[in-house]
Structures are given as structure tokens and as C-alpha cells.
Design a protein around this motif. Structure first.
Motif, PDB file in Angstrom:
ATOM      1  N   LEU A 175       1.200  -1.325   0.288  1.00 47.09           N
ATOM      2  CA  LEU A 175      -0.057   0.405   0.334  1.00 47.09           C
ATOM      3  C   LEU A 175       0.926   1.752   0.267  1.00 47.09           C
ATOM      4  N   TYR A 176       2.095   1.399  -0.205  1.00 45.64           N
ATOM      5  CA  TYR A 176       3.029   2.062   0.018  1.00 45.64           C
ATOM      6  C   TYR A 176       2.751   3.277   1.203  1.00 45.64           C
ATOM      7  N   PRO A 177       2.968   3.328   2.276  1.00 41.50           N
ATOM      8  CA  PRO A 177       2.649   3.891   3.210  1.00 41.50           C
ATOM      9  C   PRO A 177       3.339   4.597   3.607  1.00 41.50           C
ATOM     10  N   THR A 178       2.517   6.328   3.619  1.00 40.65           N
ATOM     11  CA  THR A 178       3.061   7.126   4.407  1.00 40.65           C
ATOM     12  C   THR A 178       2.498   8.133   5.533  1.00 40.65           C
ATOM     13  N   ARG A 179       4.048   8.928   5.728  1.00 37.19           N
ATOM     14  CA  ARG A 179       3.312  10.112   6.812  1.00 37.19           C
ATOM     15  C   ARG A 179       2.539  11.596   6.748  1.00 37.19           C
ATOM     16  N   ILE A 180       2.738  11.610   6.091  1.00 35.09           N
ATOM     17  CA  ILE A 180       2.871  12.946   4.710  1.00 35.09           C
ATOM     18  C   ILE A 180       1.741  12.743   3.943  1.00 35.09           C
ATOM     19  N   PRO A 181       0.488  13.257   4.283  1.00 28.92           N
ATOM     20  CA  PRO A 181       0.243  14.326   5.395  1.00 28.92           C
ATOM     21  C   PRO A 181       0.041  13.421   6.430  1.00 28.92           C
ATOM     22  N   TYR A 182       0.379  14.190   7.571  1.00 34.12           N
ATOM     23  CA  TYR A 182       0.809  13.833   9.114  1.00 34.12           C
ATOM     24  C   TYR A 182      -0.995  13.785   9.594  1.00 34.12           C
ATOM     25  N   GLU A 183      -1.139  13.114  10.152  1.00 36.30           N
ATOM     26  CA  GLU A 183      -1.757  13.085  10.999  1.00 36.30           C
ATOM     27  C   GLU A 183      -2.276  12.221  12.346  1.00 36.30           C
ATOM     28  N   GLU A 184      -1.968  12.564  13.545  1.00 35.62           N
ATOM     29  CA  GLU A 184      -1.701  11.570  14.315  1.00 35.62           C
ATOM     30  C   GLU A 184      -2.891   9.967  14.317  1.00 35.62           C
ATOM     31  N   SER A 185      -2.359   9.099  14.562  1.00 36.43           N
ATOM     32  CA  SER A 185      -3.044   7.747  14.352  1.00 36.43           C
ATOM     33  C   SER A 185      -3.367   7.272  12.697  1.00 36.43           C
ATOM     34  N   SER A 186      -2.843   7.702  11.864  1.00 41.19           N
ATOM     35  CA  SER A 186      -3.504   7.448  11.106  1.00 41.19           C
ATOM     36  C   SER A 186      -1.949   7.249   9.329  1.00 41.19           C
ATOM     37  N   VAL A 187      -1.354   6.033   9.168  1.00 45.05           N
ATOM     38  CA  VAL A 187      -0.857   5.534   8.273  1.00 45.05           C
ATOM     39  C   VAL A 187      -1.428   5.945   6.748  1.00 45.05           C
ATOM     40  N   LYS A 208       0.057   5.672  -0.686  1.00 43.72           N
ATOM     41  CA  LYS A 208       0.413   6.367  -1.664  1.00 43.72           C
ATOM     42  C   LYS A 208      -0.775   6.842  -3.219  1.00 43.72           C
ATOM     43  N   VAL A 209      -1.256   5.072  -2.739  1.00 40.53           N
ATOM     44  CA  VAL A 209      -1.572   4.751  -3.156  1.00 40.53           C
ATOM     45  C   VAL A 209      -3.793   5.235  -3.704  1.00 40.53           C
ATOM     46  N   ASN A 210      -3.816   5.615  -4.953  1.00 43.23           N
ATOM     47  CA  ASN A 210      -5.210   5.540  -5.389  1.00 43.23           C
ATOM     48  C   ASN A 210      -6.043   4.367  -5.282  1.00 43.23           C
ATOM     49  N   VAL A 211      -6.956   3.848  -4.838  1.00 43.43           N
ATOM     50  CA  VAL A 211      -6.876   2.462  -4.399  1.00 43.43           C
ATOM     51  C   VAL A 211      -8.206   2.664  -5.910  1.00 43.43           C
ATOM     52  N   VAL A 212      -9.058   3.408  -5.951  1.00 40.46           N
ATOM     53  CA  VAL A 212     -10.154   2.787  -6.667  1.00 40.46           C
ATOM     54  C   VAL A 212      -9.278   3.487  -8.124  1.00 40.46           C
ATOM     55  N   ASN A 213      -8.079   3.597  -8.747  1.00 37.78           N
ATOM     56  CA  ASN A 213      -7.714   4.445  -9.887  1.00 37.78           C
ATOM     57  C   ASN A 213      -6.301   3.813  -9.402  1.00 37.78           C
ATOM     58  N   PRO A 214      -5.225   3.168  -9.226  1.00 40.51           N
ATOM     59  CA  PRO A 214      -3.857   2.972  -8.798  1.00 40.51           C
ATOM     60  C   PRO A 214      -3.245   3.307 -10.233  1.00 40.51           C
ATOM     61  N   ASP A 215      -2.149   4.056  -9.864  1.00 41.88           N
ATOM     62  CA  ASP A 215      -0.838   3.992 -10.520  1.00 41.88           C
ATOM     63  C   ASP A 215       0.086   2.724 -10.995  1.00 41.88           C
ATOM     64  N   LEU A 216      -0.581   1.956 -11.595  1.00 39.63           N
ATOM     65  CA  LEU A 216       0.391   0.838 -11.585  1.00 39.63           C
ATOM     66  C   LEU A 216       2.373   1.037 -12.156  1.00 39.63           C
ATOM     67  N   GLN A 257       4.119  -2.911  -6.927  1.00 41.85           N
ATOM     68  CA  GLN A 257       2.922  -3.664  -6.072  1.00 41.85           C
ATOM     69  C   GLN A 257       1.513  -3.840  -5.373  1.00 41.85           C
ATOM     70  N   PHE A 258       1.654  -2.527  -5.339  1.00 40.64           N
ATOM     71  CA  PHE A 258       0.554  -2.879  -5.211  1.00 40.64           C
ATOM     72  C   PHE A 258      -0.580  -4.153  -5.697  1.00 40.64           C
ATOM     73  N   LEU A 259       0.041  -4.396  -6.960  1.00 43.91           N
ATOM     74  CA  LEU A 259      -1.635  -6.102  -7.854  1.00 43.91           C
ATOM     75  C   LEU A 259      -1.422  -6.522  -6.580  1.00 43.91           C
ATOM     76  N   LYS A 260       0.014  -7.058  -5.498  1.00 46.94           N
ATOM     77  CA  LYS A 260      -0.362  -8.029  -4.699  1.00 46.94           C
ATOM     78  C   LYS A 260      -0.556  -7.810  -3.415  1.00 46.94           C
ATOM     79  N   ALA A 261      -1.284  -6.619  -3.300  1.00 44.52           N
ATOM     80  CA  ALA A 261      -2.903  -6.459  -2.122  1.00 44.52           C
ATOM     81  C   ALA A 261      -4.196  -7.290  -2.278  1.00 44.52           C
TER      82      ALA A 261
END
Length: 518
Positions: free
Chosen positions: A230-242, A245-253, A258-262
């Protein structure tokens, strides 16, 4: 294929109930046992038919709030491959009457600040609204939400949040660092009509037709073991939310192959149903009807104590690096929901407060037997509700629910989970349904070409790409989204943060800090 769950109403009682009497399929104790042992998402049916909050559609809520303004997030209806984070949205303060007029095309004269937004191009979302704040002048209505039916006595609307959205409103794909999640999809007022089971392949026996006022939400969920994909990121930063980077309904493969493996799980939630989202499950939520209304509560877990220390470390690192990069502009990286200060002094207090709370809890935990530790008992350390929009620096001063205690997730044999018409598991989607996953076939071809494969073997390639993480060598867990030329490397602050605040790194740092204190 997505799981489509029928909105069945409460059934006639049996096993001791009188004729026509409505009973719930699970006692509070059994419901909690399921929640604490279940390791996959599931939908509870027929558990909230007597909740007064089942009538909380927008029209009813607008009368309760008597013209009170709430903040809506305004996003664009578009098919971009980039997630639409909250930092990219605009915000308006409006009443629910104005929201109704705008979403139902009742004319610009009644839509207030929404008149500046074309509802064919924009969606509106009143998200993360703590009911205790929304109804601060009418606290009696907080009793209309009855989480005690799920085994959490004393928990009601005070520990819940309200979500109201228009068609297309969505929450970017993310995981919650704290707790597990119960989400109640709210019913409209229309009288249900039970249709025969032969209505179609997607409806269960005894499904309820809710007329033209049904409100649906669709959930896309991914298991914790797919985090790397899922290519995790902390930007934008919000406590408790990771965030992902992927738009899961329209992914940029091309950038995120690697998102195809999710392994995607999908479910459409109907009014009167409650979705259970286990700890650390990724989720993307979208409204697929003109109006959606839901209420959720994050259930505190024993694991949250160390998670708060890890979040405090993450906060300090992110704020230090991003604040030094451009001290005058926090809007580009700080989520609008993070309203508290981001100074180094405040972050130090935050970290020390989290470590002290962890150590204090550990002292109490050492005096408990394993049995006492795993159940809700009088000796447990109480905790406020999930930190999402609260200031943890004042955590010790907060008023706590008198019966709100932590719970421990304990794995139990899967065969003990009573799946059936009243508890429906959210199953993985079929991986070859590219259109439903939002994946373009040409993107898959490009991935195959770049890996040296032939277009004629797309099915084999797709099966290979979506194999479970457990079947892959450890090296496959290391992912990269770098798009720069190797001969001209450029490491940005965000690239560095992706490494420094990687969950595995933060977990190790937290353990080292706690060892120093002990």
C-alpha cells in the motif's frame, strides 16, 4: 467480486421469545467475544434495530441540530490516480438544511456556502464529527447510540463520531494505529419491505428493500500484512493515521506496481448493519448514494499503550523535519485535523506523556494474572477514546467514560466464530476482476512488459502478482516508488521520512526508549 450484504431486518424471536418478538442474535458478551477474537472484517446484522439512532437520517438530524453549523470537507469528483488527501480539499461551515438543499438540487437560494460548488463536480463530507461536540447543547441524545449491545457497557454517543457525506465523498486509504473500529450504517425512516430470496444473486434471504431513501457506503479493506504493497506514508501527517500513496480505486501501477499483490476485501454496508474493522486493517471508504450517514466508535485495545509512544516519536520526527523544511507553511504536510501546536517543546511533552502513561500501565499490568489481563475487569487502566482529533498532552485531565476499559485482541480458532445470516465475513475480492478493482488492463500489460514477460500470459502474470505475501521471499517486502533516474539521485525530505518513520523502525526506537526508562 465485492461482498454485497443484504440489509435484513430483525427476525422473529425464537428460543424463549414470544411470537413476533424481536430478539438480537448475539448477547453483549458473545458479541464482544467475537470482536476480540475475529481477525478479519465482518458485518453484524440485526443488532441495532431498537437503537433510537437508527432514525438519524440527515432530515432528522437537521431538526435535532436546529440550524447549527458544522464543517464540511469539499472534494472534487475526479478519476485522478493521486489520492485526494484532506490537505487538497477546501472547507465550508454550513447547516444540514443547506447541505440537503445542495445535495438534492433544491435551488441555490437555500444552499448557503454550497452555492459556490457544483454538486455534479464536487462532493461534501462532514467527517470525524464527535457527537459529544455536535450535541453539546443536547447531550441526552447521546444515549441513542447503544454500544453496550456489543459488550462495551457505558459506551454511547459520547465515544462516537458522526459521518455525513454526499455522492462520491471518500476517506483516503489509511490504517488506524489505535484500536479496532465498529461502524453503524444509519437507516432512513422509510418502511422496509422484505422481498423474496429470488430477487437476484447478490441479495440474501430476507433482504430488506429500503425504498428511495436508502444510504449506502462501500468499503475497500486490505489486511495488515499487505502494508508494504500500500506504499505507506506519514505525509500528510495526522496522529494515528498512516496513509497510502495509492489511489486504490484508480491505482497508478507504473509507480506502485506492488499494489497488485494487495488482497482487496470489499463490502457494501446497508442501513442497520454494523461493520467490524479489526486492528491495523487498511480501509478506503466511499459514499455511493446521494447521502450517507454513519456512526462509528473506536474500541481501545491493550496494544494502544505502546502505539501511543510510537505515534509520539513519529510526530516529533515529522514535525522537526517538515517544520525545518518550510516553517511558514504547514498546510502542505499537516492534516487540517491536527489543530494542536507542533513546536518541539510541545512534542517533547507529548512523547514524555506517552512514555509515562505506558510505564504506569505496565506497573498495573504486572499485578494482574493473565486471565485478569485479558478481560474487562475493575483493575484495568482506563483510557479515553481513540486519539484522532484530541490533544493527548491533556489526556490525564480528560473526563473518561466510567465503564470504558481496554480490551485485548486474542486469537481464537476461526471455527468458533458463528458466521451466518447475522454475522457475515467480508471475503477477499476476486483478483481477476480488474474493472471492479479500478485497474486498467493496459497497466497490467505495461508491468508485464517491463518485467520481461509476454502479453499473451497476462492471466499467469496477474496470478503471480497477486500471490499472498506469505508465499513470497522476504525481499519482496521491500518496496520503492522512486521515479528518478539512478544516475541523478535526489532524496527529498519525504523520502527520508518514509524510511525514518517506517512502522518497523519506529517500533524498534520505541522499545529502545522504553528500555532506557525501565
Amino acid at each position: 467480486m465485492a461482498t454485497v450484504v443484504g440489509a435484513s431486518g430483525a427476525r422473529d424471536g425464537g428460543g424463549g421469545g414470544g411470537e413476533g418478538e424481536l430478539i438480537k442474535p448475539f448477547t453483549p458478551e458473545k458479541a464482544k467475544e467475537i470482536i476480540m477474537s475475529l481477525q478479519q472484517p465482518a458485518v453484524f446484522c440485526n443488532m441495532v434495530f431498537d437503537w433510537p439512532a437508527q432514525h438519524w437520517n440527515v432530515t432528522y438530524l437537521s431538526k435535532l441540530l436546529c440550524g447549527k453549523q458544522i464543517r464540511f470537507r469539499m472534494g472534487m469528483k475526479k478519476t485522478d490516480t493521486v489520492p485526494q488527501f484532506e490537505t487538497m480539499c477546501s472547507y465550508v461551515d454550513a447547516t444540514l438544511e443547506e447541505f440537503l438543499a445542495w445535495s438534492c438540487d433544491r435551488g441555490v437560494n437555500h444552499a448557503g456556502p454550497f452555492t459556490h460548488y457544483d454538486n455534479s463536480k464536487f462532493w461534501a463530507y462532514a467527517d470525524y464529527k464527535y457527537l459529544a461536540s455536535v450535541f453539546e447543547d443536547n447531550t441526552d441524545v447521546l444515549q441513542n447510540v447503544v454500544w453496550s449491545d456489543f459488550g462495551f457497557p457505558g459506551r454511547n454517543g459520547r465515544e462516537s463520531t458522526l459521518w455525513i457525506g454526499s455522492l462520491g465523498a471518500n476517506t483516503p486509504c489509511h490504517l488506524d494505529c489505535y484500536g479496532c473500529n465498529l461502524v453503524f450504517q444509519v437507516q432512513g425512516r422509510s418502511s422496509p419491505l422484505v422481498l423474496p430470496s429470488s430477487i437476484g444473486p447478490h441479495l440474501f434471504i430476507g433482504v430488506t428493500y429500503l425504498g428511495p431513501h436508502h444510504y449506502w457506503k462501500r468499503w475497500h479493506l486490505f489486511p495488515p500484512q499487505d502494508t508494504a504493497f500500500l506504499y505507506p506514508t506519514r505525509i500528510p501527517y495526522e496522529e494515528s493515521s498512516v496513509f497510502s500513496k495509492v489511489n486504490v480505486v484508480n491505482p497508478d501501477l507504473k509507480h506502485f506496481p506492488q499494489f497488485l499483490k494487495a488482497q482487496r476485501h470489499m463490502v457494501t454496508l446497508y442501513p442497520g448493519q454494523v461493520l467490524f474493522v479489526p486492528r491495523h486493517w487498511w480501509h478506503y471508504v466511499e459514499s455511493i448514494d446521494p447521502i450517507t450517514v454513519s456512526i462509528n466508535s473506536w474500541i481501545e485495545l491493550e496494544e494502544d499503550h505502546q502505539a501511543r509512544v510510537e505515534e509520539a516519536i513519529t510526530r516529533m520526527i515529522v514535525c522537526a523535519l517538515k517544520g525545518a523544511e518550510d516553517p511558514t507553511d504547514t498546510k502542505a504536510w499537516l492534516n487540517p485535523t491536527e489543530v494542536e501546536g507542533t513546536s518541539h517543546e510541545i512534542n517533547c511533552q507529548y512523547l514524555n506523556g506517552a512514555i509515562s502513561a505506558y510505564l504506569e500501565h505496565s506497573k498495573v499490568a504486572e499485578t494482574l494474572t493473565p486471565t485478569e489481563f485479558k478481560i474487562n475487569g475493575k483493575h484495568r487502566v482506563k483510557s479515553p477514546l481513540k486519539k484522532r482529533k484530541l490533544d493527548v498532552c491533556t489526556r490525564s485531565k480528560e473526563k473518561k467514560s466510567p465503564n470504558c476499559t481496554l480490551a485485548t485482541v486474542t486469537a481464537k480458532p476461526e471455527e468458533k466464530i458463528p458466521f451466518g445470516l447475522d454475522l457475515i465475513p467480508v471475503s477477499p475480492s476476486l483478483q481477476d476482476e480488474s474493472s471492479e478493482r479500478g485497474i486498467d488492463e493496459s497497466d497490467i500489460k505495461d508491468v508485464v512488459k517491463e518485467s520481461g514477460g509476454r502479453e499473451g500470459n497476462l492471466n499467469c502474470a496477474r496470478e503471480q502478482l497477486v500471490m499472498n505475501q506469505a508465499e513470497m521471499p522476504l525481499a519482496d517486502n521491500v518496496v520503492s516508488d522512486s521515479t528518478t533516474c539512478p544516475s541523478q539521485p535526489f532524496i527529498s525530505t519525504d523520502d527520508l521520512l518514509d524510511c525514518l518513520v517506517d512502522p518497523k523502525v519506529i517500533h524498534l526506537v520505541a522499545q529502545l526508549l522504553l528500555q532506557k526508562r525501565t
